[in-house]
Design an enzyme around this catalytic site. Structure first.
Site, PDB file in Angstrom:
ATOM      1  CB  CYS A 178      -0.944  -0.014   1.198  1.00 50.74           C
ATOM      2  SG  CYS A 178      -0.106  -0.158   2.793  1.00 50.74           S
ATOM      3  CB  THR A 179       0.200   4.862   0.061  1.00 50.27           C
ATOM      4  OG1 THR A 179      -0.864   4.712  -0.884  1.00 50.27           O
ATOM      5  CG2 THR A 179       0.983   6.130  -0.251  1.00 50.27           C
TER       6      THR A 179
END
Length: 313
Positions: A178-179
């Site tokens: 994810c980010t």
């Protein structure tokens, strides 16, 4: 020469039973250090992205790390020339990243962390199921080679997606990203609880990977969506060319902005024919406020396009 603004994404899953009482001192620490942005705190931990001067960010981190529970708080940094936030907030939440499944607690059970330098080798293994845990609009502008896009519009949809598409008896190795790393901690905890045995996640997320892995070795394709006015960053963490539609929140490219269906602040090629009348009216009203603030030389805190303002100055 002015110093660049430091943008720090930070989080930590840690039990904060006193999180309600922590709100005001934390907010004051942000104000004292000239910090903009939003931090979320809950009993399960802290999460958010903030910006400020080098001294300000260092001051906030020192304040946080003065609490023994947050000595090793995770944080990633990038830089920009303009302030990407306009307000300073600390919000109390039930979850610092909302999965909506009771009992999922990364403080008790979490997958195996993979350092950015080891990530390429892991995802090159044909037996590894690689899942992008972010929302569809984030995935659309950049992801890792071979990653599966769940096409979810919110993290709450992730558990149902996993149940419908994957089987712990079949999918023995799972890698997720994810980010900034926070979603994957919760997603990996959930999947371990569902019976998946080998669950890996990228430590520090995409942002840490882009920071530490040379471009010539990268398996990342495209830009990375970030939750501030920069909208996206490139592999070198410089600001990308995307803007964001303030009606549907979708990132819009240079090509999108050339479309007849793009109206700044009101619609874009992704939403022009699907917006409800209520949403459209709200977008029009908000755009009027932005233009009024611009005419008064005052930045509007919602949807203000500092890129456009800078280019017109």
């Amino acid at each position: 020469m002015t110093q660049p603004i430091v943008v720090a994404a930070l989080y930590k899953f840690v039990t904060l039973e006193d999180y309600v009482n922590l709100r005001e001192p934390l907010l004051q620490a942000m104000v004292d250090n000239g910090i903009k942005g939003t931090l979320l705190i809950a009993e399960e931990g802290i999460n958010g992205t903030v910006s400020g001067s080098r001294e300000g960010i260092d001051g906030l981190l020192a304040w946080l790390r003065n609490d023994p529970r947050m000595v090793d708080i995770d944080h990633k940094e990038s830089y920009c020339d303009e302030q990407p936030f306009y307000r300073t907030k600390v919000k109390l939440k039930k979850e610092i990243v909302t999965l909506g499944v009771e009992g999922v607690d990364p403080n008790k059970k979490v997958g195996t962390y993979v350092e950015p330098q080891d990530w390429n080798a892991l995802i090159s293994d044909p037996e590894v199921l690689l899942i992008d845990t972010r929302n569809d609009y984030e995935v659309s502008i950049g992801t890792f080679e071979g990653a599966i896009d769940p096409k979810t519009t919110s993290f709450r949809e992730f558990p149902d997606y996993i149940k419908e598409h994957f089987d712990p008896a079949v999918h023995k190795k799972v890698a997720m990203f994810c980010t900034g790393g926070i979603r994957c901690e919760k997603a990996s905890s959930y999947m371990l609880g569902e019976g998946f045995e080998e669950v890996y996640h990228l430590k520090g997320g995409i942002l840490k990977y882009l920071e530490e892995v040379p471009q010539e070795e990268t398996k990342w394709q495209g830009d990375c969506f970030v939750f501030d006015n920069r909208v996206t960053v490139r592999h070198d963490l410089s600001e990308g060319d995307y803007d964001q539609c303030h009606a549907c929140r979708t990132p819009v490219s240079v090509e999108d902005r050339a479309s007849e269906h793009y109206v700044a602040g009101i619609s874009c090629p992704h939403c022009w024919d699907t917006l409800s009348e209520k949403t459209r009216r709200s977008a029009i009203d908000r755009q009027k406020q932005i233009e009024l603030a611009k005419a008064r030389n005052m930045p509007h805190p919602i949807g203000y396009n500092y890129k456009q303002a800078s280019s017109e100055a």
